[in-house]
Design a protein around this motif. Structure first.
Motif, PDB file in Angstrom:
ATOM      1  N   PHE A  45       0.803  -1.229   0.000  1.00 55.02           N
ATOM      2  CA  PHE A  45       0.000   0.000   0.000  1.00 55.02           C
ATOM      3  C   PHE A  45       0.836   1.280   0.000  1.00 55.02           C
ATOM      4  N   ALA A  46       2.167   1.160  -0.079  1.00 56.28           N
ATOM      5  CA  ALA A  46       2.999   2.362  -0.157  1.00 56.28           C
ATOM      6  C   ALA A  46       2.850   2.956  -1.555  1.00 56.28           C
ATOM      7  N   PRO A  47       2.660   4.265  -1.664  1.00 54.04           N
ATOM      8  CA  PRO A  47       2.508   4.870  -2.989  1.00 54.04           C
ATOM      9  C   PRO A  47       3.812   4.789  -3.774  1.00 54.04           C
ATOM     10  N   GLU A  48       3.696   4.586  -5.040  1.00 54.66           N
ATOM     11  CA  GLU A  48       4.869   4.514  -5.907  1.00 54.66           C
ATOM     12  C   GLU A  48       5.079   5.887  -6.534  1.00 54.66           C
ATOM     13  N   GLY A  49       6.252   6.456  -6.313  1.00 54.24           N
ATOM     14  CA  GLY A  49       6.561   7.754  -6.894  1.00 54.24           C
ATOM     15  C   GLY A  49       6.957   7.615  -8.345  1.00 54.24           C
ATOM     16  N   SER A  50       7.171   8.718  -8.986  1.00 59.26           N
ATOM     17  CA  SER A  50       7.582   8.716 -10.386  1.00 59.26           C
ATOM     18  C   SER A  50       8.967   8.111 -10.527  1.00 59.26           C
ATOM     19  N   ARG A  51       9.140   7.294 -11.533  1.00 55.77           N
ATOM     20  CA  ARG A  51      10.458   6.709 -11.809  1.00 55.77           C
ATOM     21  C   ARG A  51      11.094   7.372 -13.022  1.00 55.77           C
ATOM     22  N   PRO A  60      21.283   5.793  -5.630  1.00 56.13           N
ATOM     23  CA  PRO A  60      22.449   6.677  -5.630  1.00 56.13           C
ATOM     24  C   PRO A  60      23.739   5.970  -5.219  1.00 56.13           C
ATOM     25  N   LEU A  61      23.647   4.705  -4.830  1.00 53.28           N
ATOM     26  CA  LEU A  61      24.833   3.936  -4.468  1.00 53.28           C
ATOM     27  C   LEU A  61      25.196   2.924  -5.547  1.00 53.28           C
ATOM     28  N   TYR A  62      24.478   2.968  -6.667  1.00 52.89           N
ATOM     29  CA  TYR A  62      24.774   2.117  -7.813  1.00 52.89           C
ATOM     30  C   TYR A  62      24.652   2.977  -9.072  1.00 52.89           C
ATOM     31  N   THR A  63      25.628   3.867  -9.218  1.00 49.59           N
ATOM     32  CA  THR A  63      25.610   4.816 -10.320  1.00 49.59           C
ATOM     33  C   THR A  63      27.004   5.416 -10.485  1.00 49.59           C
ATOM     34  N   ARG A  64      27.114   6.433 -11.324  1.00 50.37           N
ATOM     35  CA  ARG A  64      28.402   7.081 -11.556  1.00 50.37           C
ATOM     36  C   ARG A  64      28.357   8.527 -11.104  1.00 50.37           C
ATOM     37  N   TYR A  65      29.544   8.997 -10.664  1.00 47.72           N
ATOM     38  CA  TYR A  65      29.690  10.380 -10.215  1.00 47.72           C
ATOM     39  C   TYR A  65      30.943  10.976 -10.839  1.00 47.72           C
ATOM     40  N   GLN A  66      30.871  12.273 -11.139  1.00 47.67           N
ATOM     41  CA  GLN A  66      32.030  12.951 -11.705  1.00 47.67           C
ATOM     42  C   GLN A  66      32.945  13.407 -10.582  1.00 47.67           C
ATOM     43  N   ILE A 101      15.119   9.537   6.076  1.00 49.67           N
ATOM     44  CA  ILE A 101      15.730   8.213   5.913  1.00 49.67           C
ATOM     45  C   ILE A 101      15.397   7.305   7.098  1.00 49.67           C
ATOM     46  N   GLN A 102      15.397   7.854   8.304  1.00 47.38           N
ATOM     47  CA  GLN A 102      15.046   7.145   9.537  1.00 47.38           C
ATOM     48  C   GLN A 102      15.817   5.837   9.719  1.00 47.38           C
ATOM     49  N   GLY A 103      17.113   5.855   9.378  1.00 46.09           N
ATOM     50  CA  GLY A 103      17.956   4.698   9.599  1.00 46.09           C
ATOM     51  C   GLY A 103      17.806   3.576   8.588  1.00 46.09           C
ATOM     52  N   ARG A 104      16.955   3.726   7.613  1.00 41.16           N
ATOM     53  CA  ARG A 104      16.682   2.666   6.631  1.00 41.16           C
ATOM     54  C   ARG A 104      17.517   2.882   5.370  1.00 41.16           C
ATOM     55  N   LEU A 105      18.392   1.943   5.086  1.00 38.48           N
ATOM     56  CA  LEU A 105      19.219   2.043   3.882  1.00 38.48           C
ATOM     57  C   LEU A 105      18.378   2.154   2.617  1.00 38.48           C
ATOM     58  N   TRP A 109      17.254   5.281  -1.647  1.00 35.81           N
ATOM     59  CA  TRP A 109      16.893   5.263  -3.062  1.00 35.81           C
ATOM     60  C   TRP A 109      15.394   5.222  -3.286  1.00 35.81           C
ATOM     61  N   SER A 110      14.643   5.702  -2.309  1.00 35.41           N
ATOM     62  CA  SER A 110      13.207   5.834  -2.556  1.00 35.41           C
ATOM     63  C   SER A 110      12.996   6.997  -3.514  1.00 35.41           C
ATOM     64  N   THR A 111      11.897   6.993  -4.209  1.00 33.03           N
ATOM     65  CA  THR A 111      11.638   8.058  -5.176  1.00 33.03           C
ATOM     66  C   THR A 111      11.529   9.418  -4.492  1.00 33.03           C
ATOM     67  N   ALA A 112      11.215   9.428  -3.206  1.00 33.17           N
ATOM     68  CA  ALA A 112      11.107  10.696  -2.480  1.00 33.17           C
ATOM     69  C   ALA A 112      12.481  11.255  -2.090  1.00 33.17           C
ATOM     70  N   ASN A 113      13.511  10.396  -2.026  1.00 31.00           N
ATOM     71  CA  ASN A 113      14.806  10.829  -1.486  1.00 31.00           C
ATOM     72  C   ASN A 113      15.972  10.789  -2.463  1.00 31.00           C
ATOM     73  N   TYR A 114      15.845  10.026  -3.531  1.00 28.96           N
ATOM     74  CA  TYR A 114      17.027   9.779  -4.356  1.00 28.96           C
ATOM     75  C   TYR A 114      17.679  11.075  -4.846  1.00 28.96           C
ATOM     76  N   ALA A 115      16.902  12.100  -5.179  1.00 25.90           N
ATOM     77  CA  ALA A 115      17.470  13.321  -5.773  1.00 25.90           C
ATOM     78  C   ALA A 115      18.402  14.040  -4.803  1.00 25.90           C
ATOM     79  N   TRP A 116      17.962  14.261  -3.572  1.00 29.93           N
ATOM     80  CA  TRP A 116      18.837  14.975  -2.639  1.00 29.93           C
ATOM     81  C   TRP A 116      19.987  14.100  -2.160  1.00 29.93           C
ATOM     82  N   VAL A 117      19.771  12.789  -2.078  1.00 26.59           N
ATOM     83  CA  VAL A 117      20.861  11.881  -1.703  1.00 26.59           C
ATOM     84  C   VAL A 117      21.904  11.859  -2.822  1.00 26.59           C
ATOM     85  N   ARG A 118      21.440  11.778  -4.061  1.00 25.38           N
ATOM     86  CA  ARG A 118      22.364  11.783  -5.204  1.00 25.38           C
ATOM     87  C   ARG A 118      23.166  13.095  -5.227  1.00 25.38           C
ATOM     88  N   GLU A 119      22.500  14.216  -4.963  1.00 22.97           N
ATOM     89  CA  GLU A 119      23.191  15.507  -4.942  1.00 22.97           C
ATOM     90  C   GLU A 119      24.267  15.528  -3.851  1.00 22.97           C
TER      91      GLU A 119
END
Length: 186
Positions: A45-51, A60-66, A101-105, A109-119
């Motif tokens: 029942f968790a809503p699925e964000g945009s992918r 953000p832990l399985y990607t590339r960074y400059q 994040i509340q301690g959850r790895l 990479w949830s759709t709500a957090n990936y952008a700021w974590v990636r930044e």
């Protein structure tokens, strides 16, 4: 537990006998569901964000960074072991304390957090040259590599070591280097 690999790989399977004589078949797919199910499943029942998130992917832990020198570093930190190790190696364990994040790895990479974590990681990786990041990540046993150009990859030592490049003579073009065909022996 019996069976080759005891369920540790997808090619083998194992049987567990319960005290009542009941047999349960276990294989690598079951192991994957236990150890990495969080990568593809979400709470009921968790809503699925945009992918629609672009080429870098959701994790953000399985990607590339400059890096600071302009080269790109690929981090292959799939699973809790490598995710935590990456947080430690980059000085980013504090992300787990964030209220989002509340301690959850897996919340990294949830759709709500990936952008700021990636930044966050983009800023970190931009602070040092690629070779320093590779050294730090390899020291922590985290899968990583320098992202190469097609030419660097094709002319590099890995393909040569496994015999994947061959030279072919063409009457019209002369001698050209090309990939060998891959075949899998089953």
């Amino acid at each position: 537990v019996t069976g080759e690999g005891a369920g540790s790989d997808t090619a083998g399977s194992a049987s567990l006998s319960a005290p009542s004589g009941q047999t349960v078949e276990v294989n690598g797919v079951h192991a994957a569901n236990i150890f990495i199910g969080f990568l593809y499943a979400r709470e009921e029942f968790a809503p699925e964000g945009s992918r629609a998130i672009g080429a870098g992917g959701l994790n953000p832990l399985y990607t590339r960074y400059q890096a600071a020198d302009g080269r790109w570093v690929f981090v292959g930190a799939l699973g809790p072991k490598f995710a935590r190790a990456t947080l430690e190696a980059t000085g980013s364990l504090h992300l787990l304390e964030d209220v989002r994040i509340q301690g959850r790895l897996d919340a990294l990479w949830s759709t709500a957090n990936y952008a700021w974590v990636r930044e966050h990681f983009a800023e970190y990786f931009a602070s040092k040259p690629a070779d320093e990041w590779i050294a730090a990540l390899e020291a922590a046993d985290i899968p990583c590599t320098i992202v190469q150009s097609r030419e660097e990859w094709f002319n590099g030592p890995q393909l040569a070591a496994i015999g994947m490049v061959r030279e072919v003579a063409y009457s019209r073009f002369g001698r050209l280097r090309k990939m060998r065909r891959c075949t899998l022996a089953m």
